[in-house]
Design a protein around this motif. Structure first.
Motif, mmCIF file in Angstrom:
data_model
loop_
_atom_site.group_PDB
_atom_site.id
_atom_site.type_symbol
_atom_site.label_atom_id
_atom_site.label_comp_id
_atom_site.label_asym_id
_atom_site.label_seq_id
_atom_site.Cartn_x
_atom_site.Cartn_y
_atom_site.Cartn_z
ATOM 1 N N SER A 35 -47.032 14.075 -32.953
ATOM 2 C CA SER A 35 -48.431 14.250 -33.370
ATOM 3 C C SER A 35 -48.625 13.946 -34.848
ATOM 4 N N GLU A 36 -47.616 14.247 -35.667
ATOM 5 C CA GLU A 36 -47.762 14.013 -37.110
ATOM 6 C C GLU A 36 -47.739 12.529 -37.464
ATOM 7 N N LEU A 37 -47.393 11.664 -36.506
ATOM 8 C CA LEU A 37 -47.376 10.225 -36.748
ATOM 9 C C LEU A 37 -48.502 9.501 -35.998
ATOM 10 N N ALA A 38 -49.476 10.281 -35.532
ATOM 11 C CA ALA A 38 -50.519 9.708 -34.676
ATOM 12 C C ALA A 38 -51.487 8.793 -35.421
ATOM 13 N N ASP A 39 -51.390 8.726 -36.766
ATOM 14 C CA ASP A 39 -52.270 7.813 -37.496
ATOM 15 C C ASP A 39 -52.018 6.363 -37.110
ATOM 16 N N ARG A 40 -50.749 6.017 -36.821
ATOM 17 C CA ARG A 40 -50.403 4.654 -36.437
ATOM 18 C C ARG A 40 -49.544 4.586 -35.181
ATOM 19 N N GLN A 41 -48.935 5.711 -34.828
ATOM 20 C CA GLN A 41 -47.956 5.711 -33.739
ATOM 21 C C GLN A 41 -48.356 6.708 -32.648
ATOM 22 N N GLU A 42 -49.612 6.605 -32.232
ATOM 23 C CA GLU A 42 -50.151 7.499 -31.210
ATOM 24 C C GLU A 42 -49.793 7.059 -29.797
ATOM 25 N N ALA A 43 -49.256 5.835 -29.697
ATOM 26 C CA ALA A 43 -48.924 5.267 -28.384
ATOM 27 C C ALA A 43 -47.922 4.136 -28.596
ATOM 28 N N PRO A 44 -47.278 3.669 -27.531
ATOM 29 C CA PRO A 44 -46.425 2.482 -27.670
ATOM 30 C C PRO A 44 -47.248 1.272 -28.111
ATOM 31 N N HIS A 45 -46.666 0.463 -28.979
ATOM 32 C CA HIS A 45 -47.329 -0.750 -29.462
ATOM 33 C C HIS A 45 -46.293 -1.868 -29.546
ATOM 34 N N ALA A 46 -46.176 -2.648 -28.485
ATOM 35 C CA ALA A 46 -45.243 -3.779 -28.483
ATOM 36 C C ALA A 46 -45.713 -4.812 -29.503
ATOM 37 N N HIS A 47 -44.823 -5.205 -30.413
ATOM 38 C CA HIS A 47 -45.266 -6.059 -31.517
ATOM 39 C C HIS A 47 -44.605 -7.431 -31.529
ATOM 40 N N CYS A 48 -43.419 -7.543 -30.934
ATOM 41 C CA CYS A 48 -42.680 -8.797 -31.029
ATOM 42 C C CYS A 48 -41.698 -8.855 -29.879
ATOM 43 N N VAL A 49 -41.518 -10.042 -29.298
ATOM 44 C CA VAL A 49 -40.511 -10.233 -28.255
ATOM 45 C C VAL A 49 -39.865 -11.592 -28.463
ATOM 46 N N ILE A 50 -38.520 -11.642 -28.486
ATOM 47 C CA ILE A 50 -37.821 -12.907 -28.695
ATOM 48 C C ILE A 50 -36.602 -12.980 -27.781
ATOM 49 N N PRO A 51 -36.274 -14.168 -27.304
ATOM 50 C CA PRO A 51 -35.071 -14.335 -26.483
ATOM 51 C C PRO A 51 -33.824 -14.418 -27.342
ATOM 52 N N HIS A 52 -32.698 -14.114 -26.743
ATOM 53 C CA HIS A 52 -31.402 -14.291 -27.386
ATOM 54 C C HIS A 52 -31.040 -15.773 -27.365
ATOM 55 N N PRO A 53 -30.263 -16.262 -28.327
ATOM 56 C CA PRO A 53 -29.868 -17.683 -28.307
ATOM 57 C C PRO A 53 -29.222 -18.132 -27.006
ATOM 58 N N SER A 54 -28.573 -17.221 -26.281
ATOM 59 C CA SER A 54 -27.941 -17.575 -25.008
ATOM 60 C C SER A 54 -28.932 -17.641 -23.853
ATOM 61 N N ASN A 55 -30.139 -17.125 -24.065
ATOM 62 C CA ASN A 55 -31.182 -17.008 -23.038
ATOM 63 C C ASN A 55 -30.806 -16.005 -21.940
ATOM 64 N N ARG A 56 -29.786 -15.183 -22.179
ATOM 65 C CA ARG A 56 -29.378 -14.170 -21.210
ATOM 66 C C ARG A 56 -30.030 -12.827 -21.493
ATOM 67 N N TRP A 57 -30.577 -12.672 -22.691
ATOM 68 C CA TRP A 57 -31.139 -11.395 -23.113
ATOM 69 C C TRP A 57 -32.480 -11.625 -23.799
ATOM 70 N N VAL A 58 -33.306 -10.580 -23.798
ATOM 71 C CA VAL A 58 -34.586 -10.596 -24.509
ATOM 72 C C VAL A 58 -34.723 -9.258 -25.218
ATOM 73 N N VAL A 59 -35.127 -9.278 -26.486
ATOM 74 C CA VAL A 59 -35.362 -8.033 -27.209
ATOM 75 C C VAL A 59 -36.831 -7.947 -27.599
ATOM 76 N N ALA A 60 -37.333 -6.706 -27.675
ATOM 77 C CA ALA A 60 -38.744 -6.481 -27.997
ATOM 78 C C ALA A 60 -38.863 -5.299 -28.938
ATOM 79 N N CYS A 61 -39.626 -5.481 -30.030
ATOM 80 C CA CYS A 61 -39.874 -4.410 -30.996
ATOM 81 C C CYS A 61 -41.133 -3.655 -30.608
ATOM 82 N N ASP A 62 -41.069 -2.325 -30.693
ATOM 83 C CA ASP A 62 -42.245 -1.491 -30.464
ATOM 84 C C ASP A 62 -42.498 -0.629 -31.694
#
Length: 306
Positions: A35-62
């Motif tokens: 609750s103390e972080l609800a000014d910006r972090q009140e819910a999940p917010h997916a911001h970036c998604v990129i594949p791994h160079p091998s194309n076997r994995w994908v990472v995503a920042c929230d």
């Protein structure tokens, strides 16, 4: 594709037939929303998604969950696999706000900008298991004010193909708009698996440098992975200042022997000369106005970081 407001990511087929899969991020007992972080972090917010160079994995920042999710990827079916509590994921400090990320050339280290804490985190990556962050290093960007307001804090980042320079966008108010430059040493003679050293700043001559691209004179080898030790020809960092509506170009001086990055600045930026170190890895070369339009994202066929 990352969807910020809904906190989801989607896999889209190239034939435009609609989403193959959509994953919704959610808080878990191991990563609750505070609750103390609800000014910006009140819910999940997916911001970036990129594949791994091998194309076997994908990472995503929230940003809302201060997490980086690691999913396995089946390129035949277009499906991602990995639950919210999978051991592969990285969970940072709740106040971090993970925003953007980029891989090193080997795909063994992921560099992450933490928008809300003004820090950079380097995470180890196991290319066999997809486990992210067994080893980690977090460094602050000293001298940049913390600001949790919208359109402030850290923005983008890009690793030079030589693997030795990391550029990080700062949308701070003091100083107003800058690029922090780090030197990178992987497997240094120390206890850490990577060493990041802040080498100084280049002002972007505007406010809110949201996005930038590294552009090389001839990037064909860099993009194909055939370049010798990641060396490329002359290169430039092209930066979009969202709120002051300009695009600035900086020559990249890989040996740190360029002119001062604050050259051509106006009087509003003179406080830099007495406060923060100025990098010689970037030299300002040119500028264009995009008014009345805000340059939120930069794109080029010659960009090394797509």
């Amino acid at each position: 594709v990352a969807h910020y407001t809904s906190g989801t990511i989607s896999v889209l087929p190239m034939d435009g037939a609609g989403a193959t899969q959509t994953i919704r991020f959610r808080a878990t007992p191991s990563r609750p929303l505070l609750s103390e972080l609800a000014d910006r972090q009140e819910a999940p917010h997916a911001h970036c998604v990129i594949p791994h160079p091998s194309n076997r994995w994908v990472v995503a920042c929230d940003l809302g969950l201060s997490a980086v999710f690691s999913f396995s990827f089946n390129e035949q079916t277009g499906l991602l696999e990995g639950g919210m509590d999978d051991e592969r994921h990285y969970r940072g400090d709740p106040k971090d706000g993970c925003r953007h990320c980029c891989w090193n050339k080997a795909g063994t280290i992921l560099y992450v900008t933490n928008e809300l804490s003004c820090t950079i985190t380097a995470l180890s990556f196991d290319t066999d298991t997809g486990i992210l962050g067994k080893r980690r290093v977090t460094v602050p960007i000293a001298g940049v004010d913390l600001d949790r307001s919208h359109h402030r804090g850290l923005s983008d980042l890009v690793l030079h193909p030589n693997g030795r320079l990391l550029f990080v966008g700062c949308r701070s108010t003091q100083p107003s708009g800058c690029i922090a430059v780090f030197t990178v040493e992987e497997e240094p003679q120390s206890d850490e698996f990577v060493e990041l050293k802040l080498q100084g700043f280049a002002v972007t001559l505007g406010e809110v440098p949201r996005n930038f691209k590294l552009i090389a004179e001839d990037n064909s080898e860099a993009n194909s992975g055939d370049a010798n030790d990641g060396e490329v020809g002359p290169s430039w960092l092209v930066v979009g200042n969202q709120e002051t509506k300009s695009v600035e170009c900086f020559e990249v001086c890989v040996n740190g022997d360029g002119g001062e990055g604050r050259c051509n600045m106006n009087d509003n930026y003179n406080h830099w000369s007495n406060s923060l170190p100025v990098t010689r890895y970037l030299t300002h070369t040119s500028s264009i106005s995009t008014a009345p339009y805000k340059p939120c994202n930069i794109a080029s066929f010659d960009a090394i970081n797509a």
